[in-house]
Design an enzyme around this catalytic site. Structure first.
Site, short mmCIF file in Angstrom:
data_model
loop_
_atom_site.label_atom_id
_atom_site.label_comp_id
_atom_site.label_asym_id
_atom_site.label_seq_id
_atom_site.Cartn_x
_atom_site.Cartn_y
_atom_site.Cartn_z
N SER A 65 0.72 -1.35 -0.11
CA SER A 65 -0.09 -0.16 -0.03
C SER A 65 0.77 1.28 0.02
O SER A 65 0.33 2.51 -0.17
CB SER A 65 -1.10 -0.05 1.19
OG SER A 65 -0.11 0.14 2.41
N LYS B 285 0.71 4.56 6.97
CA LYS B 285 0.36 5.35 5.74
C LYS B 285 0.94 6.78 6.04
O LYS B 285 1.66 7.31 6.93
CB LYS B 285 -1.08 5.52 5.95
CG LYS B 285 -1.81 4.13 5.98
CD LYS B 285 -1.94 3.34 4.67
CE LYS B 285 -2.69 2.14 4.81
NZ LYS B 285 -2.63 1.26 3.53
#
Length: 279
Positions: free
Chosen positions: A43, A120
């Site tokens: 990701s 993230k």
């Protein structure tokens, strides 16, 4: 004979004490200073690759209940969560020696629902509005510009312990072929620039307007079409807005990286990622 038994007993006790002290020191180090983190998914490509091993700076934002280490080993039936140890400090959304994260930081945080550790990039600050249009980020109504930066290429093969294949702009492609993604350099307000990857048009490329609540943050993965993040609050793996107290630390530097199925396979370590700064 009694003397030998006594000597043997003392040696055993000393060994146990050494192990206990070592575990305590490691626990204090992991809780207060740096937490190891192994990248299990794609990701955050290309900033972070599957198999990157890094240490998370826990001093950057101070300490909360989420700073307590979790020990999750499903194979052995071990599931000790941070809340099991430090849950008494949960729910006030404050931190001890708290520091504020900056837009563009790559952050490890505790998922607000599942409790698992996620990593993230911080996109939206408290009070911001965030919206995506055609895959581009608008912060407080202003476009975060993206400049074309060629293509990101990787081999189509199973990656990491989970053995998943990458997704490709030029896919589907066969095993061993080049898997390509379109690459851009995105610049956030404040001047932080980083690469983002695009696979193709999908629902998460266009969103409504999110208003980040006070005391919360909005996160996205750099591999935009392959990231469960704050855009997906209503979905099972979505993150939604992340409370301040759920921040664990800032990812500053990759120690080493393994392209194989295990970080112990040293012959698969990537020679160009030792001590690489995370930007």
């Amino acid at each position: 004979m009694a003397t030998k038994e006594k000597t043997g007993g003392n040696a055993f006790v000393e060994t146990v004490k050494t192990i206990v002290y070592a575990l305590l020191i490691a626990g204090v180090f992991r809780t207060l200073f740096f937490q190891p983190f192994w990248i299990p998914s794609g990701s955050m490509k290309e900033t972070l690759l599957i198999g990157d091993f890094l240490f998370v700076n826990k001093m950057a934002y101070g300490y909360s209940y989420a700073s307590c280490p979790s020990l999750i080993l499903p194979r052995f039936g071990i599931d000790i969560d941070a809340k099991d140890v430090c849950g008494v400090f949960d729910a006030d959304n404050t931190r001890l020696f708290g520091g504020d994260p900056e837009r563009g930081d790559v952050v490890v945080f505790r998922h607000p629902v599942s409790g698992r550790d996620y990593i993230k990039r911080l996109i939206g600050m408290p009070g911001d509005t965030v919206q995506l249009k055609d895959g581009k980020v608008y912060l407080n109504g202003e476009l975060a510009p993206q400049e074309p930066a060629g293509e990101f290429a990787e081999v189509m093969e199973r990656q990491g312990p989970e053995g998943r294949y990458p997704r490709c702009t030029n896919g589907p492609v066969g095993e061993g072929a080049q898997c390509l993604k379109t690459r851009y350099v995105e610049t956030l307000p404040g001047g932080v620039s980083h690469t983002v990857l695009d696979i193709g048009t999908q629902a998460s490329d266009n969103t409504g307007v999110y208003t980040v609540p006070e005391g919360h943050y909005f996160f996205m993965g750099d591999n935009r079409d392959n990231s469960a993040d704050s855009r997906l609050a209503q979905q099972a793996q979505g993150v939604g807005f992340v409370p301040y107290e759920n921040l664990i630390g800032r990812a500053d530097r990759i120690m080493f990286s393994s392209a194989g199925r295990s970080m112990l396979f040293f012959w698969t370590w990537r020679g160009d990622r030792f001590f690489k700064a995370v930007r």
